[in-house]
Enzyme design. Structure first.
Site, PDB file in Angstrom:
ATOM      1  N   LEU A  89      47.352  35.437  45.155  1.00 25.92           N
ATOM      2  CA  LEU A  89      47.554  35.796  46.556  1.00 25.92           C
ATOM      3  C   LEU A  89      48.623  34.935  47.223  1.00 25.92           C
ATOM      4  O   LEU A  89      48.447  34.445  48.321  1.00 25.92           O
ATOM      5  CB  LEU A  89      46.244  35.680  47.351  1.00 25.92           C
ATOM      6  CG  LEU A  89      45.206  36.766  47.129  1.00 25.92           C
ATOM      7  CD1 LEU A  89      44.006  36.548  48.012  1.00 25.92           C
ATOM      8  CD2 LEU A  89      45.795  38.143  47.358  1.00 25.92           C
ATOM      9  N   CYS A  90      49.700  34.711  46.498  1.00 29.72           N
ATOM     10  CA  CYS A  90      50.781  33.978  47.128  1.00 29.72           C
ATOM     11  C   CYS A  90      52.115  34.641  46.824  1.00 29.72           C
ATOM     12  O   CYS A  90      53.090  33.994  46.469  1.00 29.72           O
ATOM     13  CB  CYS A  90      50.776  32.515  46.729  1.00 29.72           C
ATOM     14  SG  CYS A  90      50.484  32.246  44.993  1.00 29.72           S
ATOM     15  N   GLY A  91      52.140  35.944  46.961  1.00 28.97           N
ATOM     16  CA  GLY A  91      53.385  36.684  46.835  1.00 28.97           C
ATOM     17  C   GLY A  91      54.010  36.546  45.460  1.00 28.97           C
ATOM     18  O   GLY A  91      53.314  36.539  44.459  1.00 28.97           O
TER      19      GLY A  91
END
Lengths: 298, 138
Positions: A89-91
């Site tokens: 969940l960090c691009g």
């Protein structure tokens, strides 16, 4: 047309998602600030270590006795240290690192160069395991849970040094995300072994100006002995720096990703609310028509 | 001529100290090194021990360092260390605990680890010595 109850359910579920993403964004922003401070405060040590090493390297030069870690072994077996995060969940943070690593590894494989990988962070291990599982020499996870500690870097550096002494590779490169700003992280390969004297000249510039011409140093004990201590320490420092940059990048990337997600959720809620209202109106209208036509029929 | 030397103490996590001082005494690997302004350029390793900062002829500050490196130029003295504690903040219990652990490690170390373990032991011993020194002074 979807019925009202379904729409209501979807709206509330998107709202909950939005709450989570916006909370994650704020957490990431707070952590980013801390990580950034950490990275900045660690810079003087790395800079000075580099300066010291450069002056020793210059004095030792290419003499016969120069340690292998400084001069290189002449071979071309590669070791890659890949820094990623433990969580997603960090691009594109982990994706871009892994993509770059894959590219390099495939190139090595194509050219018949021997290579090994040390993974830092759960993501790189999981993503690289399928294709290069047998090449992974070591994996480190749970690094920097509560801010990156120097001891953790020492642990990784010890492993690297140990492998180097066992003659398992000749060139060691760390691949990590260099923090530029919250929205941009640059995948950076940095050579650890052999020591590359010129690579970070740009950040040492201010020091040089004040130092004037480089003086001849007295060494106590002699150069070789200092180097023997300094080189492994330097690796730890470089790894530490990479970990700090990587952790700041991770939080930056997550913040941006979560900001986007929050905004997208907002858009989605707007759209869904619009559909919901239209549907509701249509339902009311059709009910009215039914009543009126019922009354007229009497 | 400058009458102070810029003293910098740097640990991996941050810049601990950066100030002009009259003189510093650094525990070099081959004996203590006193550094006054205009010292000739020197690079030396630092053994675990106490750095003394001198101000107007008296010791104004004492800092325990866990070894590292020292770089001296005529106007600057930089000490790189992994750990630095003000001597007055040293904790006897911690040090004793470390000494005990270090001794155990040396006892159980394989040939490969022995050097590393010995280093820890010297560190802990030096720490104890520094503590005793402070306690005697009081």
């Amino acid at each position: 047309m979807a019925n009202l109850k379904d729409l209501k359910g979807r709206i509330s579920s998107v709202k909950k998602t939005q709450k989570i993403t916006s909370a994650m964004k704020m957490v990431a922003a707070a952590k980013l600030r801390r990580a950034q401070e950490g990275a900045e405060q660690a810079r003087p040590y790395a800079e000075r270590m580099h300066r010291m090493l450069t002056s020793i390297a210059k004095s030792v030069g290419d003499t016969e006795g120069a340690p292998k870690m400084l001069a290189g072994t002449g071979g071309n077996r590669q070791l890659f240290v890949v820094c990623t995060s433990d969580r997603g969940l960090c691009g594109g943070f982990n994706g871009s690192i892994v993509r770059e690593t894959r590219r390099r590894l495939r190139e090595c494989a194509r050219n018949g160069i021997e290579f090994k990988v040390i993974t830092v962070g759960r993501k790189s291990r999981d993503l690289l395991r399928r294709e290069f599982g047998d090449k992974i020499a070591a994996s480190f996870t749970d690094i920097g849970r509560r801010g990156v500690e120097f001891e953790e870097a020492v642990e990784i550096a010890d492993k690297i040094t140990e492998m180097f002494e066992a003659d398992e590779f000749d060139v060691c490169t760390v691949i990590f995300n260099k923090f530029q700003s919250a929205i941009s992280q640059v995948v950076t390969p940095q050579q650890l072994i052999p020591f590359a004297a010129d690579e970070s000249d740009d950040d040492g510039e201010e020091d040089k100006a004040s130092d004037g011409p480089r003086a001849v140093f007295i060494f106590e004990p002699d150069e070789e002995e200092i180097l023997e201590d300094l080189l492994p320490r330097n690796i730890a420092t470089q790894v530490f720096q990479a970990l700090l940059e990587s952790s700041a990048s991770e939080h930056g990337a997550r913040m941006t990703a979560m900001d986007n997600a929050t905004r997208n959720a907002g858009d989605m809620i707007d759209n869904l609310t619009m559909t919901y209202n239209r549907t509701r109106q249509a339902v009311v209208t059709s009910e009215l028509i039914e009543i009126i036509s019922g009354a007229e029929a009497l | 001529m400058a009458d102070t030397v810029e003293f910098e103490l740097v640990s991996p996590s941050r810049l601990l100290k950066s100030e002009p001082v009259e003189m510093v005494v650094v525990p070099g690997a081959e004996g203590d090194v006193g550094i006054l302004p205009n010292h000739s350029p020197l690079i030396c390793t630092v053994r675990p021990g106490v750095i003394k900062v001198m101000e107007s002829g008296k010791v104004s500050e004492e800092i325990f360092v866990a070894g590292g490196f020292c770089e001296v130029s005529p106007e600057r003295c930089t000490v790189l260390t992994e750990e630095a504690i003000l001597v007055n903040d040293l904790n006897r219990q911690d040090a004793e605990e470390r000494l005990r652990q270090a001794k155990e490690k040396v006892a159980s170390a394989t040939e490969h680890e022995i050097e590393e373990a010995r280093k820890h032991l010297t560190l802990a011993e030096e720490m104890m010595a520094a503590i005793e020194y402070v306690e005697r002074g009081r």
